[in-house]
Design an enzyme around this catalytic site. Structure first.
Site, mmCIF file in Angstrom:
data_model
loop_
_atom_site.group_PDB
_atom_site.id
_atom_site.type_symbol
_atom_site.label_atom_id
_atom_site.label_comp_id
_atom_site.label_asym_id
_atom_site.label_seq_id
_atom_site.Cartn_x
_atom_site.Cartn_y
_atom_site.Cartn_z
ATOM 1 C CB SER A 75 -0.945 -0.051 1.203
ATOM 2 O OG SER A 75 -1.945 0.929 1.120
ATOM 3 C CG MET A 76 2.114 5.156 2.837
ATOM 4 S SD MET A 76 2.120 5.505 4.607
ATOM 5 C CE MET A 76 3.067 4.118 5.234
#
Length: 233
Positions: A75-76
């Site tokens: 993700s991030m």
């Protein structure tokens, strides 16, 4: 045997990798899961956490490992592993993006996500986002067992926001020389697979693997995720 360094996404911690870490270790790999500053068990004040804090933490781990590693970001953390690869390309055997953000040079996470991030409440004093509880399961754990989703929701912490504004600096000379693999998640509500595909098609990925999982394949499809990570080595 390969060395894997596993970097979690927003609101989470190294705890999210427990199943995958165990399975990779059973295959005789060396695995290090990292708590980014202000996340998991790391108690750095959130208002002090920046993208540089994240990359400094990962670089410190990399520098303690003798051989090149497989650096995995969820993700991030796609932003984090990209910037780390720019700084230390020789230390990285391969980058693996798991349902992750893939930045272009000069972009920040905020630039990419815009207003399309998870539903959360901003704390101006601490500079954090706290997820609205009623949306967590549907956003992150929609394919997980109730047991895993409940346990994960309890462990999630407010997310420092300053790292979202950090713009990456990526060059072909450094970042561009590191082989990259993408693992897409087709039932993802947090970063829909169409958005994942739009990002990875703008880059030269060596391989793309697909898992019928939500945004948490380390819970909903740990065996398949482990298999792909192992095969990559």
């Amino acid at each position: 045997m390969s060395t894997y360094i596993l970097i979690h996404g927003a609101f989470q911690g190294k705890w999210c990798w427990e199943k995958v870490k165990y399975s990779l270790e059973q295959k005789n790999h060396h695995v290090i899961a990292v708590d980014l500053p202000g996340s998991g068990e790391d108690m750095t004040p959130p208002q002090e956490v920046t993208l540089k804090s994240y990359t400094d933490k990962v670089i410190a781990v990399l520098e303690k490992v003798d051989s090149p590693v497989i650096l995995v970001g969820h993700s991030m953390a796609g932003v984090v592993i990209s910037q780390v690869a720019e700084y230390l390309p020789k230390k990285i055997q391969r980058l693996v993006y798991v349902s992750a953000i893939v930045p272009q040079n000069g972009q920040s996470l905020q630039d990419i996500m815009g207003d399309g991030g998870p539903k959360a409440i901003f704390n101006k004093t601490e500079k954090t986002l706290t997820l609205i509880d009623e949306y967590i399961v549907n956003e992150f754990f929609n394919e997980c067992s109730e047991e895993d989703a409940t346990a994960a929701r309890r462990k999630m912490r407010p997310q420092p926001v300053l790292p979202f504004n950090g713009k990456v600096v990526l060059t072909e000379k450094n970042f561009g020389r590191v082989p990259c693999v993408y693992i897409e998640t087709t039932k993802d509500h947090a970063i829909p697979v169409e958005a994942q595909r739009e990002m990875y098609r703008q880059n030269s990925f060596d391989d793309v693997f697909s898992i019928d999982a939500d945004h948490a394949p380390f819970f909903s499809q740990p065996e398949n995720l482990t298999k792909y990570l192992h095969d990559i080595s």
